[in-house]
Structure formats: C-alpha cells, structure tokens
Design an enzyme around this catalytic site. Structure first.
Site, PDB file in Angstrom:
ATOM      1  N   MET A   1       0.825  -1.182   0.000  1.00 23.67           N
ATOM      2  CA  MET A   1       0.000   0.000   0.000  1.00 23.67           C
ATOM      3  C   MET A   1       0.868   1.243   0.000  1.00 23.67           C
ATOM      4  SD  MET A   1      -3.003  -0.992  -0.106  1.00 23.67           S
ATOM      5  CE  MET A   1      -4.477  -1.616   0.592  1.00 23.67           C
ATOM      6  N   PRO A   2       1.529   1.543  -1.078  1.00 22.03           N
ATOM      7  CA  PRO A   2       2.354   2.745  -1.114  1.00 22.03           C
ATOM      8  C   PRO A   2       1.521   4.022  -1.048  1.00 22.03           C
ATOM      9  CG  PRO A   2       2.974   1.238  -2.869  1.00 22.03           C
ATOM     10  CD  PRO A   2       1.693   0.741  -2.280  1.00 22.03           C
ATOM     11  N   HIS A   3       1.936   4.919  -0.181  1.00 24.67           N
ATOM     12  CA  HIS A   3       1.361   6.262  -0.118  1.00 24.67           C
ATOM     13  C   HIS A   3       2.515   7.235  -0.290  1.00 24.67           C
ATOM     14  CE1 HIS A   3      -1.001   9.735   0.852  1.00 24.67           C
ATOM     15  NE2 HIS A   3      -0.224  10.027   1.875  1.00 24.67           N
ATOM     16  N   VAL A  39      -2.200   2.383  -4.639  1.00 27.32           N
ATOM     17  CA  VAL A  39      -1.336   3.563  -4.572  1.00 27.32           C
ATOM     18  C   VAL A  39      -2.174   4.809  -4.298  1.00 27.32           C
ATOM     19  CG1 VAL A  39       0.302   5.006  -5.852  1.00 27.32           C
ATOM     20  CG2 VAL A  39       0.281   2.527  -6.203  1.00 27.32           C
ATOM     21  N   SER A  40      -1.685   5.639  -3.367  1.00 31.59           N
ATOM     22  CA  SER A  40      -2.299   6.954  -3.158  1.00 31.59           C
ATOM     23  C   SER A  40      -1.194   8.001  -3.198  1.00 31.59           C
ATOM     24  CB  SER A  40      -3.055   7.017  -1.830  1.00 31.59           C
ATOM     25  OG  SER A  40      -2.227   6.652  -0.750  1.00 31.59           O
TER      26      SER A  40
END
Length: 76
Positions: A1-3, A39-40
C-alpha cells in the site's frame, strides 16, 4: 500500500498536480509491482518562504535515513 506525499512550492496548477500524481502512480506500479488501486498520492503546497522550516529541516535534515535522493541545494 504505497502512499506518496509530494511537497512543492505553491503555485502549480491542478492539472500539473494531477499529471504528477498519475506519473508517480505509474512509477510506483511499474517499479514495485503494486496495483494502481493500492497507490495513493498526496500533494502539499508550501510557500517558498516556509520551505526550510516546513520541509528541508524536518523532512530532509532530520530524517537522513529516509532520503534516497539528496537535494542539490541547502536553503539555510
């Protein structure tokens, strides 16, 4: 969950920010193999006069272990 959080000088248009968010998303999904849905990307405007105190000192100088690409400037 890359932010991913991007801080930049204020004054960029919404279109530029959206294009940047799309480019970052593509880079993350390609490099890490993450799905786009995981991705956010956040983008924060910072006034130039506040850059050293709000970004350079707390995010770069005080957290050297998190910096994988050093800046080529020193605003102090």
């Amino acid at each position: 969950m890359p932010h991913v959080v991007v801080k930049l000088y204020s004054g960029r248009s919404a279109q530029q920010k959206q294009a940047l968010a799309h480019a970052i998303t593509r880079a993350v999904t390609t490099t890490l193999g993450s799905g786009e849905e995981s991705v956010s990307v956040g983008i924060e405007d910072v006034e130039p006069k506040d850059w050293a105190s709000r970004v350079y000192e707390p995010d770069i100088v005080d957290k050297p272990e998190t910096i994988f690409k050093q800046p080529g400037y020193d605003p102090r």
